[in-house]
Design a protein around this motif. Structure first.
Motif, PDB file in Angstrom:
ATOM      1  N   TYR A  36      77.689  12.800  21.226  1.00  0.00           N
ATOM      2  CA  TYR A  36      76.594  12.085  21.728  1.00  0.00           C
ATOM      3  C   TYR A  36      75.941  11.097  20.561  1.00  0.00           C
ATOM      4  O   TYR A  36      75.793  11.679  19.464  1.00  0.00           O
ATOM      5  CB  TYR A  36      75.517  12.991  22.238  1.00  0.00           C
ATOM      6  N   GLN A  38      72.164   9.758  19.244  1.00  0.00           N
ATOM      7  CA  GLN A  38      70.991  10.009  19.838  1.00  0.00           C
ATOM      8  C   GLN A  38      69.910   9.084  18.872  1.00  0.00           C
ATOM      9  O   GLN A  38      69.865   9.200  17.439  1.00  0.00           O
ATOM     10  CB  GLN A  38      70.221  11.292  19.678  1.00  0.00           C
ATOM     11  N   LYS A  42      64.665   8.844  21.884  1.00  0.00           N
ATOM     12  CA  LYS A  42      65.524   8.653  23.024  1.00  0.00           C
ATOM     13  C   LYS A  42      66.242  10.050  23.117  1.00  0.00           C
ATOM     14  O   LYS A  42      66.567  10.731  22.495  1.00  0.00           O
ATOM     15  CB  LYS A  42      66.507   7.470  23.065  1.00  0.00           C
ATOM     16  N   GLY A  43      66.836   9.974  24.410  1.00  0.00           N
ATOM     17  CA  GLY A  43      67.729  11.242  24.599  1.00  0.00           C
ATOM     18  C   GLY A  43      69.090  10.940  24.212  1.00  0.00           C
ATOM     19  O   GLY A  43      69.431   9.811  23.867  1.00  0.00           O
ATOM     20  N   PRO A  44      70.006  11.947  24.021  1.00  0.00           N
ATOM     21  CA  PRO A  44      71.262  11.759  23.886  1.00  0.00           C
ATOM     22  C   PRO A  44      72.057  10.871  24.764  1.00  0.00           C
ATOM     23  O   PRO A  44      72.017  10.865  25.836  1.00  0.00           O
ATOM     24  CB  PRO A  44      71.795  13.308  23.722  1.00  0.00           C
ATOM     25  N   PHE A  46      75.955   9.316  25.779  1.00  0.00           N
ATOM     26  CA  PHE A  46      77.336   9.864  25.972  1.00  0.00           C
ATOM     27  C   PHE A  46      78.227   8.820  25.245  1.00  0.00           C
ATOM     28  O   PHE A  46      77.834   7.504  25.366  1.00  0.00           O
ATOM     29  CB  PHE A  46      77.877  10.002  27.239  1.00  0.00           C
ATOM     30  N   PHE A  89      75.863  13.813  17.609  1.00  0.00           N
ATOM     31  CA  PHE A  89      75.917  15.458  17.971  1.00  0.00           C
ATOM     32  C   PHE A  89      77.461  15.577  18.532  1.00  0.00           C
ATOM     33  O   PHE A  89      77.672  14.761  19.473  1.00  0.00           O
ATOM     34  CB  PHE A  89      74.870  15.789  18.839  1.00  0.00           C
ATOM     35  N   PHE A 106      75.378  22.503  21.027  1.00  0.00           N
ATOM     36  CA  PHE A 106      75.305  21.399  20.205  1.00  0.00           C
ATOM     37  C   PHE A 106      75.276  21.752  18.929  1.00  0.00           C
ATOM     38  O   PHE A 106      75.011  22.761  18.707  1.00  0.00           O
ATOM     39  CB  PHE A 106      74.066  20.548  20.438  1.00  0.00           C
ATOM     40  N   GLY A 107      76.065  20.871  17.872  1.00  0.00           N
ATOM     41  CA  GLY A 107      75.821  20.922  16.638  1.00  0.00           C
ATOM     42  C   GLY A 107      74.370  20.584  16.151  1.00  0.00           C
ATOM     43  O   GLY A 107      73.609  20.264  16.935  1.00  0.00           O
ATOM     44  N   GLN A 108      74.163  20.535  14.785  1.00  0.00           N
ATOM     45  CA  GLN A 108      72.830  20.268  14.359  1.00  0.00           C
ATOM     46  C   GLN A 108      72.767  18.699  14.322  1.00  0.00           C
ATOM     47  O   GLN A 108      71.667  18.179  14.000  1.00  0.00           O
ATOM     48  CB  GLN A 108      72.416  20.890  12.931  1.00  0.00           C
TER      49      GLN A 108
ATOM     50  N   GLY B  42      70.113  20.873  17.097  1.00  0.00           N
ATOM     51  CA  GLY B  42      70.636  20.258  18.354  1.00  0.00           C
ATOM     52  C   GLY B  42      69.943  20.906  19.625  1.00  0.00           C
ATOM     53  O   GLY B  42      68.957  21.737  19.198  1.00  0.00           O
ATOM     54  N   PHE B  90      64.431  17.776  26.980  1.00  0.00           N
ATOM     55  CA  PHE B  90      65.252  16.972  27.685  1.00  0.00           C
ATOM     56  C   PHE B  90      65.731  17.314  28.753  1.00  0.00           C
ATOM     57  O   PHE B  90      66.241  18.748  29.091  1.00  0.00           O
ATOM     58  CB  PHE B  90      66.474  16.532  26.766  1.00  0.00           C
ATOM     59  N   GLY B 107      67.427  12.454  29.998  1.00  0.00           N
ATOM     60  CA  GLY B 107      66.483  11.626  30.236  1.00  0.00           C
ATOM     61  C   GLY B 107      65.983  11.276  28.764  1.00  0.00           C
ATOM     62  O   GLY B 107      66.528  11.858  27.750  1.00  0.00           O
ATOM     63  N   PRO B 108      64.917  10.481  28.837  1.00  0.00           N
ATOM     64  CA  PRO B 108      64.242  10.096  27.498  1.00  0.00           C
ATOM     65  C   PRO B 108      63.595  11.254  26.706  1.00  0.00           C
ATOM     66  O   PRO B 108      63.039  11.029  25.822  1.00  0.00           O
ATOM     67  CB  PRO B 108      63.458   9.155  27.848  1.00  0.00           C
TER      68      PRO B 108
END
Lengths: 116, 115
Positions: A36, A38, A42-44, A46, A89, A106-108, B42, B90, B107-108
């Protein structure tokens, strides 16, 4: 338990160079991995995914490599552009209890900075 | 399609206050998820749902509650806000939960600060 980690918190590359972002995971049960992107605020988003029965997958300017022997993933971005600046990520899928739902571990994250 | 939408974008709460974070998706996805992201980290799963009326805990559910009365909406409730809940939240959704097709769309985010 499961974990996914990234090797470097930050990476700086020159515009036009190729970028390689690495990731390691600990859980052999993860059979699906996703990268992902980011951007700030904003959100992650794809980028690309890969199943455990593959060792390489290519998208537009991006390639993901999976080495199951050493439990390692990498994301390669060709001809890096300013718009590639973001936190990247890697995430592995872990199956949850109910009806095949899956959580992402998720990784960091690695912050990629592009130098002009 | 709007995809996954979240409201509010920002919120400041006092310790002990309550609030509901809203999440909606218009992709007819049956699976929905709530994650939190602490600074420099994360995302961690709080709760998830596989359809209307079916929810379950994730890794960090303490202090939160969810409900899923419709396919589209998956609100997250904070009952007694604590500083440890300061984070970015999120919401995500996916179509089937099928092993190789379960790309989650995010989402944002809602940035929450508890003072």
């Amino acid at each position: 338990g499961e974990s996914v980690g990234l090797h470097l918190p930050t990476l700086s590359v020159q515009e036009g160079d190729n970028s390689i972002i690495n990731c390691a995971y600990s859980n052999s049960a993860s059979d699906y991995f996703i990268w992902y992107k980011q951007e700030s605020g904003k959100g992650p988003q794809f980028i690309i995914d890969i199943r455990s029965n593959m060792d390489k997958r290519q998208g537009q300017r991006v390639t993901v490599l999976l080495n199951k022997t050493v439990k390692h993933l990498s994301l390669q971005i060709a001809a890096t552009q300013p718009g590639d600046s973001a936190v990247y990520f890697c995430a592995g899928h872990i199956v949850l209890k109910i009806q095949g739902a899956q959580k992402l571990v998720f990784g960091q994250g690695t912050r990629l900075t592009i130098n002009p | 399609n709007a995809g996954v939408t979240q409201t509010p974008k920002f919120r400041i709460l006092k310790i002990g206050q309550s609030m509901t974070l809203q999440c909606a998706q218009d992709m007819n996805h049956n699976y929905m998820y709530w994650y939190r992201q602490d600074p420099g980290m994360g995302l961690k799963l709080i709760y998830y749902s596989v359809g209307a009326g079916i929810t379950d805990k994730g890794e960090v559910p303490n202090g939160y509650n969810v409900s899923r009365s419709t396919t589209e909406d998956f609100p997250l409730r904070l009952e007694l806000a604590a500083p440890s809940q300061t984070s970015v939240y999120f919401c995500a959704s996916s179509y089937s939960g099928g092993r190789y097709t379960d790309t989650q769309y995010f989402g944002p985010g809602t940035r929450l600060t508890v003072l």
